[in-house]
Write an enzyme that holds these catalytic residues in place. Sequence first.
Site, mmCIF file in Angstrom:
data_model
loop_
_atom_site.group_PDB
_atom_site.id
_atom_site.type_symbol
_atom_site.label_atom_id
_atom_site.label_comp_id
_atom_site.label_asym_id
_atom_site.label_seq_id
_atom_site.Cartn_x
_atom_site.Cartn_y
_atom_site.Cartn_z
ATOM 1 N N THR A 101 -3.679 1.324 7.435
ATOM 2 C CA THR A 101 -4.177 2.239 6.516
ATOM 3 C C THR A 101 -3.284 3.487 6.349
ATOM 4 O O THR A 101 -3.223 3.717 4.700
ATOM 5 C CB THR A 101 -5.961 1.839 7.107
ATOM 6 O OG1 THR A 101 -5.598 3.027 7.313
ATOM 7 C CG2 THR A 101 -6.655 0.800 6.811
ATOM 8 N N ASN A 102 -3.477 4.052 6.682
ATOM 9 C CA ASN A 102 -2.290 5.157 7.036
ATOM 10 C C ASN A 102 -0.562 5.144 6.039
ATOM 11 O O ASN A 102 -0.705 5.955 4.959
ATOM 12 C CB ASN A 102 -2.509 6.147 7.842
ATOM 13 C CG ASN A 102 -3.704 7.233 8.436
ATOM 14 O OD1 ASN A 102 -3.674 8.101 7.324
ATOM 15 N ND2 ASN A 102 -3.911 6.960 9.228
ATOM 16 N N ASN A 145 2.374 13.306 14.127
ATOM 17 C CA ASN A 145 1.211 12.596 14.040
ATOM 18 C C ASN A 145 -0.066 12.791 13.491
ATOM 19 O O ASN A 145 -0.624 13.885 13.137
ATOM 20 C CB ASN A 145 0.802 12.803 15.208
ATOM 21 C CG ASN A 145 0.068 11.595 15.763
ATOM 22 O OD1 ASN A 145 0.010 10.128 15.612
ATOM 23 N ND2 ASN A 145 -0.965 12.042 16.825
ATOM 24 N N HIS A 174 -4.012 12.929 13.432
ATOM 25 C CA HIS A 174 -4.393 12.338 15.226
ATOM 26 C C HIS A 174 -6.721 12.674 14.505
ATOM 27 O O HIS A 174 -6.837 13.813 13.363
ATOM 28 C CB HIS A 174 -4.819 13.864 15.704
ATOM 29 C CG HIS A 174 -6.061 13.393 16.836
ATOM 30 N ND1 HIS A 174 -5.653 12.972 18.741
ATOM 31 C CD2 HIS A 174 -7.220 13.200 17.676
ATOM 32 C CE1 HIS A 174 -7.205 12.641 18.431
ATOM 33 N NE2 HIS A 174 -7.433 13.213 18.743
#
Length: 208
Positions: A13-14, A108, A110
Amino acid sequence: MLRTGVLVSGGGTNLQAILDAIDNGTVTNTEIAVVISNNPGAYALERARKHGIPAECLSPKNFPSREAFNDALVEKVDSYGLDLIVLAGFLVKIPEKMIAKYRNRIINIHPSLIPSFCGVGYYGLKVHEAALERGVKITGATVHFVDEGMDSGPILLQKAVEVKPGDTPETLQRRVMEEAEWKLLPAAIDMIANHRLDGDKQEGGTGK
């Protein structure tokens, strides 16, 4: 043009948020050169193929040792001549040799406001379960550079998300994705692609 590789383990989804942002012009001066997954069943690979992007799978299970897998992963990444590596739900520890080689070129996402609910064991729903158990009223997401630690690299962007009464880990996860992750990750890539790191670092969370 920022040649970007996206590393994923699941649905992607990201990754989709990044692709959409490039398509609609929210992210500029960027191309996704490859999507790499450790999971052959990851739907993210299908998302890549639909966009005409090379989709590669390297599973640790197919190598005699973790060191052999690490070497293959670094070699695969090197072969695409990447300027930036984006970890978008990649549940594999990044080899230290890769971190050293791509210093300040790996980011990244998170699903918490680091330093809360991060580090070893905090991933996926576990992050949101911990936030609800602790009773926090605000959570969110963080984009950070990757170093040798776990979620310990320099922070690029953060965005807060309200925890609502009656939230479950699943509903909270969805809200954090929609309100924070899917905005922050494209915004961070656009900042890097257009050399706006220093000036905009204080404006984290605009999702522009």
